[in-house]
Design a protein around this motif. Structure first.
Motif, PDB file in Angstrom:
ATOM      1  N   GLY A 239       0.688  -1.130   0.055  1.00  0.00           N
ATOM      2  CA  GLY A 239      -0.054  -0.070  -0.050  1.00  0.00           C
ATOM      3  C   GLY A 239       0.746   1.104   0.032  1.00  0.00           C
ATOM      4  N   THR A 240       1.907   1.154   0.705  1.00  0.00           N
ATOM      5  CA  THR A 240       2.556   2.455   0.788  1.00  0.00           C
ATOM      6  C   THR A 240       3.509   2.481  -0.564  1.00  0.00           C
ATOM      7  N   ARG A 241       3.915   1.658  -1.272  1.00  0.00           N
ATOM      8  CA  ARG A 241       4.787   1.729  -2.427  1.00  0.00           C
ATOM      9  C   ARG A 241       3.446   2.338  -3.434  1.00  0.00           C
ATOM     10  N   SER A 242       2.575   1.583  -3.613  1.00  0.00           N
ATOM     11  CA  SER A 242       1.564   2.019  -4.574  1.00  0.00           C
ATOM     12  C   SER A 242       1.239   3.479  -4.514  1.00  0.00           C
ATOM     13  N   LEU A 243       1.113   3.894  -3.302  1.00  0.00           N
ATOM     14  CA  LEU A 243       0.761   5.364  -2.938  1.00  0.00           C
ATOM     15  C   LEU A 243       1.802   6.345  -3.109  1.00  0.00           C
ATOM     16  N   PHE A 244       3.056   5.862  -3.008  1.00  0.00           N
ATOM     17  CA  PHE A 244       4.137   6.686  -3.274  1.00  0.00           C
ATOM     18  C   PHE A 244       4.344   7.042  -4.942  1.00  0.00           C
ATOM     19  N   LEU A 245       4.038   5.804  -5.722  1.00  0.00           N
ATOM     20  CA  LEU A 245       4.174   5.939  -7.047  1.00  0.00           C
ATOM     21  C   LEU A 245       3.165   6.825  -7.787  1.00  0.00           C
ATOM     22  N   TRP A 246       1.882   6.508  -7.167  1.00  0.00           N
ATOM     23  CA  TRP A 246       0.636   7.332  -7.484  1.00  0.00           C
ATOM     24  C   TRP A 246       0.788   8.815  -7.139  1.00  0.00           C
ATOM     25  N   LEU A 247       1.303   9.157  -6.195  1.00  0.00           N
ATOM     26  CA  LEU A 247       1.332  10.480  -6.015  1.00  0.00           C
ATOM     27  C   LEU A 247       2.798  11.130  -6.777  1.00  0.00           C
ATOM     28  N   LEU A 248       3.965  10.371  -7.048  1.00  0.00           N
ATOM     29  CA  LEU A 248       4.924  10.663  -8.000  1.00  0.00           C
ATOM     30  C   LEU A 248       4.417  11.162  -9.399  1.00  0.00           C
ATOM     31  N   ALA A 249       3.248  10.367  -9.703  1.00  0.00           N
ATOM     32  CA  ALA A 249       2.772  10.447 -11.070  1.00  0.00           C
ATOM     33  C   ALA A 249       1.849  11.585 -11.267  1.00  0.00           C
ATOM     34  N   GLN A 250       1.344  12.214 -10.011  1.00  0.00           N
ATOM     35  CA  GLN A 250       0.278  13.229 -10.506  1.00  0.00           C
ATOM     36  C   GLN A 250       0.610  14.373 -11.042  1.00  0.00           C
ATOM     37  N   PRO A 251       2.172  15.105 -10.738  1.00  0.00           N
ATOM     38  CA  PRO A 251       2.419  16.047 -11.678  1.00  0.00           C
ATOM     39  C   PRO A 251       2.598  15.971 -12.880  1.00  0.00           C
ATOM     40  N   LEU A 252       2.706  14.947 -13.446  1.00  0.00           N
ATOM     41  CA  LEU A 252       2.968  14.419 -14.905  1.00  0.00           C
ATOM     42  C   LEU A 252       1.433  14.541 -15.551  1.00  0.00           C
TER      43      LEU A 252
END
Length: 328
Positions: A239-252
């Protein structure tokens, strides 16, 4: 309205904010840099918000499921300590009631001719009765505090409670056992079995007390299960890793929609919300770390003292002087 204003006024003291704000600030800075640079490098050709929306829904469900599981464990732990308080009160009250009834029966049936002998016999019976009731209640108090120390301290358990409540040899024997609460329950069982064999309590009362002791044993087993079996770490890490990747992709996706500063604030707020939900589950994952066990143990002792507040024993509930609360 007061609850809402207090929530905003005390926001700076929030434990969730203290844990999450570094991640929110880092994500905001990341979004600011990407939103400022990406539109000058790549022109937007398609809308990529749909994949992120689907991923966000799945991640939100995972976080909520984990948080609900953590709070379910907290509710179960609190229910177990509620049962512990009830059962200790039941055993103490049944012990006091059994010996009081035995004393009344002895005084009614014996009726010795010599008044001096009558007074001597009644006094001896009352003394023996009071001693055994006091021993049973000491075992119950030592059991409550030993379970509290086991759940809070693990292997580093205190020995002062045992030396205060139990005789020297018994305290040393209990301290040497792998599980102090279970060792104290064995002493309690032995005490009531001896009284039943001596005929000072009825077989029916012995059976009722034995059932209460068995339920106390079940409480210890359930507490050990919660203490030694946390939420599977694989689920938390995924869950933590998925959330981290999802947040990193938001600016794109947000880079072309608004000013970089607005996008940075938006992502920082989203990070605070989602990581705050994750932090809620982390803080209650081990329920015995946040439960007021010190107060609950003192509440159980108040119940035991209440069972002893009888004319024969001569103890008044509430006489004990408490020291300040050290910690939960």
């Amino acid at each position: 309205m007061q609850r809402w204003t207090d929530g905003f006024r005390l926001w700076r003291t929030s434990s969730i904010l203290a844990s999450v704000w570094p991640c929110a600030a880092a994500m905001g800075a990341w979004c600011l840099a990407v939103s400022a640079a990406l539109p000058h490098i790549i022109k937007r050709k398609a809308d990529h918000t749909v994949p992120l929306n689907v991923q966000g829904a799945a991640i939100g469900l995972l976080l909520v499921f984990r948080t609900n599981e953590a709070y379910r464990r907290l509710a179960e732990a609190r229910e177990l300590w509620g049962r512990l308080g009830l059962l200790t009160r039941e055993v103490a009250s049944k012990a006091a009631a059994s010996w009081e009834w035995t004393a009344k029966t002895e005084r009614t049936t014996e009726q010795p001719r010599d008044p001096a002998a009558a007074g001597s016999t009644a006094g001896a019976a009352a003394g023996m009765r009071s001693k055994e009731v006091a021993n049973a209640c000491r075992y119950l108090a030592a059991f409550t505090w030993s379970l509290r120390d086991e759940l809070r301290s693990g292997a580093q358990q205190r020995g002062d409670i045992l030396t205060i409540l139990l005789p020297g040899r018994e305290a040393q024997w209990v301290a040497a056992q792998g599980s102090r609460p279970l060792a104290i329950l064995w002493l309690l069982r032995r005490l009531f079995y001896g009284e039943a064999q001596a005929g000072r309590i009825s077989a029916n009362m012995h059976l009722l007390v034995e059932e209460d002791i068995q339920n106390l044993d079940n409480v210890v087993a359930s507490c050990d299960r919660l203490f030694t079996s946390p939420i599977p770490p694989t689920m938390s890490r995924h869950g933590t890793r998925s959330l981290f990747l999802w947040l990193l992709a938001q600016p794109l996706v947000l880079a072309w929609d608004a000013h970089p500063a607005v996008n940075a604030l938006w992502l920082a707020a989203t990070t605070f919300i989602y990581m705050g939900i994750d932090e809620l589950g982390v803080q209650v994952e081990q329920p015995f770390k946040i439960m007021p066990l010190w107060q609950l143990a003192h509440g159980a002792m108040d119940n035991i003292e209440g069972a002893l507040s009888t004319p024969e024993v001569g103890v008044r509930a509430g006489d004990r002087v408490r020291s300040p609360v050290p910690n939960w």
